[in-house]
Design an enzyme around this catalytic site. Structure first.
Site, PDB file in Angstrom:
ATOM      1  N   ASP A 148       0.808  -1.215   0.000  1.00 21.14           N
ATOM      2  CA  ASP A 148       0.000   0.000   0.000  1.00 21.14           C
ATOM      3  C   ASP A 148       0.844   1.269   0.000  1.00 21.14           C
ATOM      4  OD1 ASP A 148      -2.955   1.149   0.833  1.00 21.14           O
ATOM      5  OD2 ASP A 148      -1.352   2.245   1.857  1.00 21.14           O
ATOM      6  N   ALA A 176      -5.050   2.325  -0.450  1.00 15.41           N
ATOM      7  CA  ALA A 176      -5.064   1.540  -1.690  1.00 15.41           C
ATOM      8  C   ALA A 176      -5.582   0.133  -1.435  1.00 15.41           C
ATOM      9  CB  ALA A 176      -3.659   1.484  -2.301  1.00 15.41           C
ATOM     10  N   ASP A 177      -5.182  -0.468  -0.326  1.00 15.00           N
ATOM     11  CA  ASP A 177      -5.656  -1.811   0.006  1.00 15.00           C
ATOM     12  C   ASP A 177      -7.162  -1.842   0.217  1.00 15.00           C
ATOM     13  OD1 ASP A 177      -3.372  -3.445  -0.085  1.00 15.00           O
ATOM     14  OD2 ASP A 177      -2.724  -2.811   1.889  1.00 15.00           O
ATOM     15  N   VAL A 178      -7.662  -0.909   1.013  1.00 14.82           N
ATOM     16  CA  VAL A 178      -9.097  -0.902   1.334  1.00 14.82           C
ATOM     17  C   VAL A 178      -9.924  -0.661   0.078  1.00 14.82           C
ATOM     18  CG1 VAL A 178     -10.909   0.330   2.568  1.00 14.82           C
ATOM     19  CG2 VAL A 178      -8.809  -0.297   3.758  1.00 14.82           C
ATOM     20  N   GLY A 181      -9.982  -3.750  -2.008  1.00 15.71           N
ATOM     21  CA  GLY A 181     -10.912  -4.714  -1.456  1.00 15.71           C
ATOM     22  C   GLY A 181     -12.353  -4.385  -1.808  1.00 15.71           C
TER      23      GLY A 181
END
Length: 395
Positions: A148, A176-178, A181
């Protein structure tokens, strides 16, 4: 009586770890899917050890890190060694009975085990296979690992975050990860609907960098329309004024005037005539003259307390709000009323429960949240590997 959730009967096999893939899996679990999380024997998801803080047992030993608990609610955990032939056979059997697979291995990382999309879709043509990587399944960076922090730097968001003359900053949450997802779960839901039309599954290619660039939104448009990268503006907005943090006598508040009517109301409350000044009467004028306007406003707001400013702005209809710390967030009456924090039962946790944040989706008045706490490592191995719905225990 609790209504049937939208994804009841959907089976999801999660071969993912850390954040982006598990975030997608948790959302699907909240919406009613049976999510089976496959973990490395004896170790599990990396985030189980990403503490402190920890969810503790009554004897003071650690159950799992808070990080793991933030993104694995509602799942069943099994331990499977993907490097062993028996483990690979187990995954193939699970995939043959799954609706969805979520994986975040490096590009090609599962092919050597015969667990890539081509191999598993041959067993189950209706399978929806979602691959989450840093840079996607193709392109010059496809082979690189993606984290991220790196993605925030590469995507441009850090160039816009922070004070104008300070260093670029990442966001405190793994942005970026969230988002990846969330987009992954959205793509999976679309693919499930597509499967009802075609009868076939598909391969979803989700990349952290693609996602982070795609959510640059209006800031990206500034560059695309002008050819000039927008500057860092701290808490100010590049296209709206006043829309930033202002001082009070006892701290700071946010004022977010989105139109000229709101600015006129703001001036009325503060006892100024700036709304009649052509330098400030329209939003384009206020943006152009921001460097003069903001100090003028600040010279008045700092003579008021936060409470008086917020009460006054609410009374006249000017958007404004406090800058809360997390203890203030979770004491906020709106957050309490909406039930954003819940305690899920966990017999091995100190106090018998684990605190969680619920998914913000509410359907027909019912919050969509899985009723079970994040699983202990391998907690459901025997249960899942004898479950007829997953192809076990059948003659």
């Amino acid at each position: 009586m609790t209504s049937l959730k939208p994804l009841a009967g959907i089976r999801v096999l999660e071969l993912a770890r850390i954040l982006a893939g598990p975030w997608a899996g948790q959302l699907l679990a909240d919406l009613g899917a049976d999510v089976v999380k496959v973990e490395r024997p004896g170790a599990g998801d990396d985030t189980r050890s990403w503490g402190p803080p920890w969810v503790d047992r009554p004897d003071g030993s650690h159950l799992a890190a808070g990080y793991f608990n933030a993104t694995n609610r509602g799942k069943r955990s099994i331990e499977v060694d993907l490097e062993s032939p028996d483990g690979q056979a187990t995954i193939r059997k699970l995939a043959a009975n799954a609706d969805v697979v979520i994986e975040n291995f490096k590009v090609g990382g599962l092919k050597k085990y015969g667990l890539d999309y081509a191999s598993l879709s041959a067993l189950n043509p209706r399978l929806i296979y979602c691959s989450v990587t840093g840079f996607g399944q193709d392109g010059p960076y496809a082979h690189r690992p993606g984290y991220d922090f790196m993605i925030q730097g590469m995507s441009g968001i850090m160039s816009l975050t922070g004070e104008p003359h300070g260093e670029p900053l990442k966001t405190a949450v793994a942005y970026a990860d969230v988002f990846t997802g969330l987009y992954s779960s959205n793509a999976i839901l679309a693919a499930l609907q597509g499967r009802t039309l075609t009868g076939r599954g598909c391969h979803i290619d989700m990349a952290l960098l693609d996602t982070q660039v795609s959510v640059m939104g209006n800031q990206a448009m500034v560059y695309l329309l002008t050819g000039r990268p927008p500057p860092r503006t701290g808490n100010a907005h590049t296209s709206i004024a006043p829309y930033e943090v202002f001082p009070a006598s006892d701290g700071y508040i946010i004022i977010a005037c989105g139109n000229d009517s709101q600015f006129r109301k703001l001036c009325g409350l503060l006892g100024t005539e700036w709304a009649d000044n052509p330098d400030y009467s329209t939003n384009p004028a206020r943006v152009a003259n921001r460097e003069m306007l903001v100090p003028l406003l600040a010279s008045v707001t700092r003579t008021w307390t936060k409470a008086d400013l917020l009460a006054g702005f609410e009374r006249v209809g000017v958007p404004a709000g406090p800058i809360n710390t997390l203890d203030e967030v979770f004491a906020d009456p709106q957050i309490v009323h909406r039930g954003m924090v819940l305690d899920l039962p966990e017999t091995e946790a100190k106090g018998g429960t684990v605190p969680m944040l619920r998914t913000p989706i509410v359907i027909n008045g019912e919050p969509q949240v899985a009723p079970t706490a994040p699983p202990r490592l391998g907690q459901h191995s025997a249960e899942v590997l004898s479950d007829p719905a997953w192809g076990f225990g059948q003659s």
